[in-house]
Design an enzyme around this catalytic site. Structure first.
Site, short mmCIF file in Angstrom:
data_model
loop_
_atom_site.label_atom_id
_atom_site.label_comp_id
_atom_site.label_asym_id
_atom_site.label_seq_id
_atom_site.Cartn_x
_atom_site.Cartn_y
_atom_site.Cartn_z
N LYS A 132 -4.75 -5.40 -10.05
CA LYS A 132 -3.47 -5.97 -9.73
C LYS A 132 -3.72 -6.73 -8.19
O LYS A 132 -4.78 -6.33 -7.46
CB LYS A 132 -2.44 -4.73 -9.25
CG LYS A 132 -2.14 -3.98 -10.46
CD LYS A 132 -1.15 -3.03 -10.27
CE LYS A 132 -0.64 -2.05 -11.41
NZ LYS A 132 0.19 -1.03 -11.32
N HIS A 135 -1.49 -7.71 -2.52
CA HIS A 135 -0.44 -8.23 -1.95
C HIS A 135 -0.05 -7.74 -0.36
O HIS A 135 -0.76 -6.87 0.20
CB HIS A 135 0.98 -7.80 -2.69
CG HIS A 135 1.16 -6.29 -3.08
ND1 HIS A 135 1.84 -5.40 -1.96
CD2 HIS A 135 1.14 -5.46 -4.02
CE1 HIS A 135 1.64 -4.34 -2.39
NE2 HIS A 135 1.32 -4.26 -3.35
N HIS A 138 -0.38 -4.00 0.81
CA HIS A 138 -1.49 -3.27 1.17
C HIS A 138 -1.96 -3.63 2.47
O HIS A 138 -2.73 -2.67 3.11
CB HIS A 138 -2.59 -3.82 0.09
CG HIS A 138 -2.34 -3.72 -1.24
ND1 HIS A 138 -2.19 -4.59 -2.37
CD2 HIS A 138 -1.99 -2.48 -2.04
CE1 HIS A 138 -2.02 -3.95 -3.53
NE2 HIS A 138 -1.89 -2.84 -3.31
#
Length: 576
Positions: A132, A135, A138
């Site tokens: 994933k 982004h 995080h």
């Protein structure tokens, strides 16, 4: 220079009562709200009952005892009794000379301590999910966790940085199902994260129409848990591709880890946890699942250990991880920097560990944080609703470069690209750490890149300003190392030095609260005090001896700014 400790020692000796030892007295010594009331104050009200005297009389007795002792090192200018308070006015020249000399002598070690010697602290942070995108959300865990680790290391603790990767769980069954249905190997090799995200999102969309896909995903994850060769090979590919992407971002942020042991690392360690829970007779069946229940007064819902299909969940893996870490590292603290919404999860996990009979459960700490919010969403990204961290950092660097190139001092910057990167990344990190970690972060470029407000660039500019003064002095052939610091005693100089002297207390407070913002606010105030001193004291145009002393104070201030910025992960620049 431990001024509070010094005063506490004098007061404790004067009181001569075992209830008021040095540490107890130190906790009572405070800074008055008005400088006219002294630099430090000791309230005597708590002593009234003990000595059966009015507080002002007790204050007078303590004053007389201190003034009549031989312990004063010349740091106290005068002592006043005001009501029930004992007010201390310090010898400015002696304090300034002592503090600045200590900073110059210790350099980057100023403020450090050995209080953590022999104590291991684990800090788990960042922990993105494999396959994933990395982004913007995080970054909160990454920035807070890195800062907490740096703070504890600064205080002498042996720290271990753990990136507990989200590399296990049902989502991998979904991803494997999606890959086998729609995966394009060439496309994924070219752009692994985005392509994996694309098919993962497609799986969820298709599963709304075909619910049986969820069963297929669970079956694939069970195969992964059982070590199926084909699905394990796919899973390893997802992990390797993701780590390559993640490490590019960590390199930009100057962050590294001692361990990347993610959830999968503990897959073979969970059966022991289940066995211990069974042996302790605290594992119960509930609607097909196996759970641990808690006492009613705990007000904690049951913690699921095994789902009805026999597979594990986050809690099982976190319990196994904690047990492994205690055995492997014998930690003093085990800190989890994970979003505040996971507070109940960690309360359950720590409570299960306690019920298992491990007395170190209270050494496990959850450090929560809030969300990142965008009031206008004016940010360039090609990724729809997913705001990638890389896009944010690149835009911060680009905007910073534009500001520098259009500034009056832009021409003196030697390496614009390097400086822009340090300021841009520093601006983002500072913005994420300037307020209490549990508060939501409102992301705006205007506040983040404000070179004159409460921002990373403002503090970095203050450091660069100090270094510029020192550079000019050096180029003029001025040697300030032997400066007579007792020549300094102005309000601005004393205020700056008092703040510099408080650095170690600030770092210790930040560690106790797990709050990087304590350091961020300190260095912001330090930058403001330095700029006030710079604008008021006219360093380079002072008389020769005073100029040397002020240059030494400037060097001390710049050194402390650099150290404080390091604790929040922000780099300094020499020119900007």
């Amino acid at each position: 220079m431990d001024i509070k400790g010094y005063l506490a020692g004098l007061i404790s000796v004067a009181i001569d009562n075992e209830k008021y030892d040095k540490d107890t007295v130190c906790g009572l010594v405070a800074t008055p709200p008005d400088e006219k009331m002294g630099d430090f104050a000791f309230p005597c009200f708590a002593l009234a009952k003990e000595f059966r005297k009015a507080p002002p009389l007790i204050a007078g007795d303590i004053k007389a005892a201190i003034e009549g002792s031989d312990e004063d090192k010349g740091l106290i200018e005068k002592i006043d009794v005001a009501g029930g308070y004992l007010n201390f006015y310090m010898n400015r020249k002696a304090i300034i000379a002592g503090v600045v000399s200590e900073i110059i002598e210790k350099g980057d070690d100023f403020g450090k301590s050995d209080e953590g010697n022999g104590k291991k602290v684990i800090v788990e942070f960042s922990s993105p999910n494999i396959a994933k995108p990395f982004h913007i959300g995080h970054l909160v865990s990454t920035a807070v966790g890195s800062s907490v680790e740096r703070i504890y290391k600064f205080l002498g603790y042996d720290t271990v940085k753990v990136n507990h990767l989200g590399d296990w769980g049902t989502q991998f069954g979904k991803l494997i199902s999606a890959y086998k249905r729609w995966g394009n190997e060439a496309a994924i090799l070219a752009d692994p994260i985005n392509e994996l995200l694309k098919i993962y999102v497609r799986f969820h969309n298709e599963a709304e129409k075909q619910p049986e896909l969820e069963d297929e995903a669970r079956a694939y994850f069970k195969k992964l848990e059982d070590g199926d060769e084909e699905v394990t090979k796919l899973w390893k590919f997802f992990v390797t591709a993701s780590l390559t992407e993640f490490n590019r971002m960590y390199d930009k942020l100057d962050i590294s880890f001692d361990s990347y042991a993610g959830e999968s690392f503990y897959s073979d360690k969970m059966p022991e946890i289940v066995d211990i829970l069974k042996e302790k007779n605290i594992l119960e069946e509930s609607e097909g699942a196996m759970v641990v229940r808690f006492d009613e007064e705990a007000k904690i819902p049951p913690c699921i250990i095994l789902k009805s299909d026999g597979s594990t969940i986050y809690a099982t893996r976190d319990i196994a991880a904690a047990v492994y870490r205690k055995r492997h590292y014998d930690f003093y603290k085990n800190i989890y920097v994970v979003g505040t919404p996971q507070a109940l999860h960690f309360k359950q996990v720590f409570s299960v560990i306690d019920k298992m009979g491990f007395d170190w459960s209270d050494s496990c700490v959850h450090v929560g944080f809030g969300y990142v919010r965008f009031p206008d969403r004016v940010i360039s990204t090609r990724h729809g609703d997913v705001v990638l961290l890389e896009d944010v950092i690149n835009e911060a660097i680009d905007k910073t470069k534009e500001i520098i190139q259009n500034s009056a001092t832009g021409k003196v910057v030697d390496d614009v690209d390097n400086v822009s990167e340090k300021i841009g990344i520093g601006a983002v990190l500072y913005a994420f750490l300037k307020n209490g970690r549990e508060r939501d972060i409102i992301f705006t470029w205007e506040d983040m890149l404000d070179f004159e407000g409460e921002s990373g660039p403002y503090v970095q500019y203050s450091y660069a300003r100090g270094k510029s003064v020192l550079r000019k002095a050096s180029e003029a052939g001025i040697d300030w190392k032997d400066a007579d610091l007792t020549l300094l005693d102005s309000d601005e100089e004393f205020a700056l030095v008092k703040h510099l002297n408080n650095f170690q207390n600030v770092v210790r407070d930040a560690a106790n609260k797990y709050e990087p913002c304590v350091v961020t606010r300190y260095v912001t105030d330090l930058a403001q005090l330095f700029n006030k001193y710079y604008n008021t004291c006219n360093i380079m145009k002072s008389d020769d001896d005073i100029r040397k002393a002020r240059l030494l104070l400037t060097e001390a201030a710049a050194s402390c700014i650099k150290s404080a910025l390091h604790l929040i992960g922000v780099a300094v620049v020499e020119k900007m």
